[in-house]
Design a protein around this motif. Sequence first.
Motif, mmCIF file in Angstrom:
data_model
loop_
_atom_site.group_PDB
_atom_site.id
_atom_site.type_symbol
_atom_site.label_atom_id
_atom_site.label_comp_id
_atom_site.label_asym_id
_atom_site.label_seq_id
_atom_site.Cartn_x
_atom_site.Cartn_y
_atom_site.Cartn_z
ATOM 1 N N GLU A 114 0.830 -1.201 0.000
ATOM 2 C CA GLU A 114 0.000 0.000 0.000
ATOM 3 C C GLU A 114 0.869 1.257 0.000
ATOM 4 N N ILE A 115 0.500 2.194 -0.853
ATOM 5 C CA ILE A 115 1.213 3.451 -0.985
ATOM 6 C C ILE A 115 0.434 4.533 -0.248
ATOM 7 N N ALA A 123 -0.988 8.039 0.849
ATOM 8 C CA ALA A 123 -1.322 9.243 0.092
ATOM 9 C C ALA A 123 -0.306 10.351 0.322
ATOM 10 N N LEU A 155 2.446 10.968 -2.303
ATOM 11 C CA LEU A 155 2.050 11.231 -3.681
ATOM 12 C C LEU A 155 1.873 12.718 -3.953
ATOM 13 N N PRO A 171 -0.619 12.254 -8.558
ATOM 14 C CA PRO A 171 -0.120 10.993 -9.111
ATOM 15 C C PRO A 171 -0.907 10.491 -10.316
ATOM 16 N N VAL A 206 4.541 5.302 -10.881
ATOM 17 C CA VAL A 206 3.597 6.289 -10.353
ATOM 18 C C VAL A 206 4.264 7.646 -10.547
ATOM 19 N N VAL A 219 -4.592 8.845 -10.622
ATOM 20 C CA VAL A 219 -4.799 7.993 -9.448
ATOM 21 C C VAL A 219 -5.707 8.702 -8.453
ATOM 22 N N PRO A 267 -7.504 8.180 -4.384
ATOM 23 C CA PRO A 267 -7.323 7.419 -3.149
ATOM 24 C C PRO A 267 -8.132 6.122 -3.178
ATOM 25 N N ASP A 273 -7.470 3.511 -5.040
ATOM 26 C CA ASP A 273 -7.331 2.788 -6.305
ATOM 27 C C ASP A 273 -6.393 1.593 -6.165
ATOM 28 N N ALA A 287 -0.175 -1.925 -8.096
ATOM 29 C CA ALA A 287 0.071 -0.738 -7.268
ATOM 30 C C ALA A 287 -1.206 -0.454 -6.478
ATOM 31 N N PHE A 303 -3.147 1.902 -3.624
ATOM 32 C CA PHE A 303 -3.091 3.259 -3.073
ATOM 33 C C PHE A 303 -3.999 3.382 -1.851
#
Length: 265
Positions: free
Chosen positions: A97-98, A100, A103, A106, A143, A243, A245, A247, A261, A263
Amino acid sequence: MDPHLTSIADQLWQAELTREPIAPVRDRLAELAAGADLLTAAYQVQQFNTQRRIEGGARLVGRKIGLTSVAVQRQLGVDSPDFGALFADMAVGDGEEIAASRLMQPKAEAEIALVLERDLPHGKHTVADLIAATAYALPAIEVVGSRIANWDIRLADTVADNASSGLFVLGTRPVSLGRLDLAGCGMTMERRGEPVSVGAGAACLGNPLNAAVWLADTLARLGTPLRAGDVLMTGALGPMVAVQPGDVFTAQIEGLGAVSAVFGH
């Protein structure tokens, strides 16, 4: 470097730190170039911030090639590729998980990554040189992000901004080039199961290896050649997608498998 160019580098650096985009820098770069090569000035700004990151302890792990897809070039109104630096702290695990907070405006795009096992120091490389130097390929999602407000960029803006680099996600199943058709491989990127970007290896300057040759030649000419162990993000195989939030993007590349990926909100 010219103190005025340093000022532009500082503004991009602060935009990254504060997550507050700035106005385009192309006009100021054009004024400072004063008849010289505009892109040379933009790459000087990029290199200044690259060196600043290295001096701050970041580890350079490779390079990215941008704007190799005609579709992406049309989206941004440019007509030539560029390159940027990849650092270890930009790498994200497949399916990790990336947050927020990492970013900045993004967008996601599917790519083929090459990992080198030999240096590429020559002034002019061939496709055979690239094949011999490549240990394996991986599916990847880049990204991208922009420190320029509203993605209002031209080539000079994105070059100065480290080729609009953000993060990159690599797949985990390495595949030798002898098992791949890099030009003919199809790509589909889905967002939670819905196709949002479709393309093929040929979208990347006709073949991702062509993009890699361009990068190897360019960096050798600049005195910063590609080295064994470097990761090469060879360029988008289809249009990039904004992108949101929450996704989840999964890119499936023929012969290479899938990479995702994820998010956070």
